[in-house]
Design a protein around this motif. Structure first.
Motif, PDB file in Angstrom:
ATOM      1  N   GLN A   1       0.802  -1.219   0.000  1.00 49.56           N
ATOM      2  CA  GLN A   1       0.000   0.000   0.000  1.00 49.56           C
ATOM      3  C   GLN A   1       0.839   1.276   0.000  1.00 49.56           C
ATOM      4  OE1 GLN A   1      -3.080  -0.013   2.988  1.00 49.56           O
ATOM      5  NE2 GLN A   1      -3.355  -2.213   2.778  1.00 49.56           N
ATOM      6  N   ASP A   2       2.113   1.159   0.306  1.00 47.84           N
ATOM      7  CA  ASP A   2       2.989   2.335   0.302  1.00 47.84           C
ATOM      8  C   ASP A   2       4.434   1.873   0.233  1.00 47.84           C
ATOM      9  OD1 ASP A   2       4.008   1.890   3.040  1.00 47.84           O
ATOM     10  OD2 ASP A   2       2.023   2.532   3.674  1.00 47.84           O
ATOM     11  N   GLY A   3       5.337   2.835   0.134  1.00 45.87           N
ATOM     12  CA  GLY A   3       6.740   2.509  -0.015  1.00 45.87           C
ATOM     13  C   GLY A   3       7.337   1.800   1.185  1.00 45.87           C
ATOM     14  N   ALA A   4       6.911   2.181   2.377  1.00 47.40           N
ATOM     15  CA  ALA A   4       7.448   1.551   3.584  1.00 47.40           C
ATOM     16  C   ALA A   4       7.074   0.070   3.628  1.00 47.40           C
ATOM     17  CB  ALA A   4       6.938   2.271   4.832  1.00 47.40           C
ATOM     18  N   GLU A   5       5.827  -0.242   3.305  1.00 45.55           N
ATOM     19  CA  GLU A   5       5.400  -1.639   3.283  1.00 45.55           C
ATOM     20  C   GLU A   5       6.156  -2.408   2.196  1.00 45.55           C
ATOM     21  OE1 GLU A   5       1.421  -4.484   2.904  1.00 45.55           O
ATOM     22  OE2 GLU A   5       1.231  -2.356   2.417  1.00 45.55           O
ATOM     23  N   ALA A   6       6.336  -1.783   1.042  1.00 42.42           N
ATOM     24  CA  ALA A   6       7.070  -2.428  -0.050  1.00 42.42           C
ATOM     25  C   ALA A   6       8.507  -2.731   0.376  1.00 42.42           C
ATOM     26  CB  ALA A   6       7.058  -1.546  -1.294  1.00 42.42           C
ATOM     27  N   LEU A   7       9.136  -1.793   1.073  1.00 41.56           N
ATOM     28  CA  LEU A   7      10.508  -1.996   1.531  1.00 41.56           C
ATOM     29  C   LEU A   7      10.586  -3.143   2.540  1.00 41.56           C
ATOM     30  CD1 LEU A   7      13.207  -0.785   0.847  1.00 41.56           C
ATOM     31  CD2 LEU A   7      12.920   0.785   2.764  1.00 41.56           C
ATOM     32  N   GLU A   8       9.594  -3.237   3.413  1.00 44.55           N
ATOM     33  CA  GLU A   8       9.537  -4.343   4.373  1.00 44.55           C
ATOM     34  C   GLU A   8       9.421  -5.678   3.641  1.00 44.55           C
ATOM     35  OE1 GLU A   8       6.397  -3.792   7.222  1.00 44.55           O
ATOM     36  OE2 GLU A   8       7.171  -1.838   7.850  1.00 44.55           O
ATOM     37  N   ILE A   9       8.586  -5.713   2.603  1.00 43.84           N
ATOM     38  CA  ILE A   9       8.403  -6.938   1.821  1.00 43.84           C
ATOM     39  C   ILE A   9       9.712  -7.313   1.122  1.00 43.84           C
ATOM     40  CG2 ILE A   9       7.234  -7.934  -0.194  1.00 43.84           C
ATOM     41  CD1 ILE A   9       4.738  -6.234   0.696  1.00 43.84           C
ATOM     42  N   LEU A  10      10.358  -6.330   0.518  1.00 42.16           N
ATOM     43  CA  LEU A  10      11.643  -6.595  -0.149  1.00 42.16           C
ATOM     44  C   LEU A  10      12.668  -7.148   0.837  1.00 42.16           C
ATOM     45  CD1 LEU A  10      12.089  -3.501  -2.489  1.00 42.16           C
ATOM     46  CD2 LEU A  10      11.908  -5.890  -3.207  1.00 42.16           C
ATOM     47  N   ALA A  11      12.760  -6.519   1.996  1.00 41.46           N
ATOM     48  CA  ALA A  11      13.745  -6.942   2.989  1.00 41.46           C
ATOM     49  C   ALA A  11      13.449  -8.343   3.517  1.00 41.46           C
ATOM     50  CB  ALA A  11      13.788  -5.940   4.142  1.00 41.46           C
ATOM     51  N   SER A  12      12.186  -8.621   3.800  1.00 45.35           N
ATOM     52  CA  SER A  12      11.840  -9.931   4.351  1.00 45.35           C
ATOM     53  C   SER A  12      11.986 -11.047   3.320  1.00 45.35           C
ATOM     54  CB  SER A  12      10.422  -9.921   4.933  1.00 45.35           C
ATOM     55  OG  SER A  12       9.468  -9.769   3.906  1.00 45.35           O
ATOM     56  N   SER A  13      11.906 -10.690   2.044  1.00 40.50           N
ATOM     57  CA  SER A  13      12.067 -11.703   0.986  1.00 40.50           C
ATOM     58  C   SER A  13      13.504 -11.750   0.481  1.00 40.50           C
ATOM     59  CB  SER A  13      11.129 -11.402  -0.170  1.00 40.50           C
ATOM     60  OG  SER A  13      11.563 -10.244  -0.863  1.00 40.50           O
TER      61      SER A  13
ATOM     62  N   VAL B   1       3.700   7.943   3.561  1.00 39.20           N
ATOM     63  CA  VAL B   1       4.704   7.248   4.368  1.00 39.20           C
ATOM     64  C   VAL B   1       6.073   7.304   3.698  1.00 39.20           C
ATOM     65  CG1 VAL B   1       5.343   5.170   5.641  1.00 39.20           C
ATOM     66  CG2 VAL B   1       2.919   5.719   5.321  1.00 39.20           C
ATOM     67  N   MET B   2       6.233   6.655   2.557  1.00 35.03           N
ATOM     68  CA  MET B   2       7.480   6.691   1.782  1.00 35.03           C
ATOM     69  C   MET B   2       7.088   6.740   0.322  1.00 35.03           C
ATOM     70  SD  MET B   2      10.481   3.817   1.346  1.00 35.03           S
ATOM     71  CE  MET B   2      11.604   4.268   2.645  1.00 35.03           C
ATOM     72  N   ASP B   3       7.514   7.779  -0.393  1.00 32.82           N
ATOM     73  CA  ASP B   3       7.112   7.877  -1.798  1.00 32.82           C
ATOM     74  C   ASP B   3       7.944   6.934  -2.667  1.00 32.82           C
ATOM     75  OD1 ASP B   3       9.545   9.133  -2.488  1.00 32.82           O
ATOM     76  OD2 ASP B   3       8.659  11.114  -2.707  1.00 32.82           O
TER      77      ASP B   3
ATOM     78  N   LEU C   1      15.216   4.586  -4.600  1.00 33.28           N
ATOM     79  CA  LEU C   1      16.598   4.837  -4.191  1.00 33.28           C
ATOM     80  C   LEU C   1      17.078   3.800  -3.177  1.00 33.28           C
ATOM     81  CD1 LEU C   1      16.464   8.721  -3.917  1.00 33.28           C
ATOM     82  CD2 LEU C   1      17.790   7.400  -5.589  1.00 33.28           C
ATOM     83  N   THR C   2      16.248   3.508  -2.204  1.00 33.05           N
ATOM     84  CA  THR C   2      16.610   2.530  -1.174  1.00 33.05           C
ATOM     85  C   THR C   2      16.681   1.127  -1.755  1.00 33.05           C
ATOM     86  OG1 THR C   2      15.544   3.912   0.488  1.00 33.05           O
ATOM     87  CG2 THR C   2      16.023   1.637   1.111  1.00 33.05           C
TER      88      THR C   2
ATOM     89  N   LEU D   1       7.464  -2.242  -9.232  1.00 30.81           N
ATOM     90  CA  LEU D   1       6.618  -1.303  -9.975  1.00 30.81           C
ATOM     91  C   LEU D   1       5.932  -0.439  -8.931  1.00 30.81           C
ATOM     92  CD1 LEU D   1       5.215  -0.287 -12.538  1.00 30.81           C
ATOM     93  CD2 LEU D   1       3.656  -2.223 -12.366  1.00 30.81           C
ATOM     94  N   THR D   2       6.317   0.835  -8.883  1.00 31.91           N
ATOM     95  CA  THR D   2       5.818   1.685  -7.808  1.00 31.91           C
ATOM     96  C   THR D   2       5.304   3.028  -8.301  1.00 31.91           C
ATOM     97  OG1 THR D   2       6.367   2.736  -5.689  1.00 31.91           O
ATOM     98  CG2 THR D   2       8.155   2.541  -7.283  1.00 31.91           C
TER      99      THR D   2
END
Length: 124
Positions: A32-44, A59-61, A67-68, A52-53
């Motif tokens: 739903q947002d960049g922060a959640e996407a980053l959590e998913i990337l890190a956990s996987s 929260v995080m654009d 960039l992260t 695709l964003t």
């Protein structure tokens, strides 16, 4: 089967894009947002082929996410989406990490083509 992570704060857009891309046999995960996407990337541990964003999200654009993600997962291909010209301009300096910026509104065919092109491209 390529794994695609879609991050967009609009439910309807996230659902449309997920369904369109799934038509090509890709495994889809949404955020739903960049922060959640980053959590998913890190956990996987970065096991996605494409991020695709949307650019404009709470929260995080998408640019901060790109960039992260590019720093932490350099093999990850990144596509941005936006409906705003000023946001597209913000992304213009990210050519080294972003494959393309898809302008909203787009058709199902447009997003499927953009995803196929990004997945087929070799990372610089």
């Amino acid at each position: 089967m390529p794994r695609v992570l879609i991050a967009d704060d609009e439910d309807s857009m996230r659902t449309l894009v997920a369904r369109a891309i799934a038509m090509d046999g890709h495994e889809i995960v949404t955020a739903q947002d960049g922060a959640e996407a980053l959590e998913i990337l890190a956990s996987s541990e970065g096991t996605f082929d494409l991020l695709l964003t949307d650019i404009m999200m709470p929260v995080m654009d998408g640019i901060a996410l790109a960039l992260t993600a590019a720093r932490d997962f350099p093999e990850l291909k990144i596509l941005l989406m936006t409906g705003f010209a000023d946001q597209r301009e913000r992304a213009s300096g990210l050519d080294a990490i972003v494959h393309d910026v898809v302008t909203k509104p787009f058709s199902v065919a447009d997003i499927r083509t953009a995803v196929a092109d990004a997945l087929a491209a070799s990372k610089m």
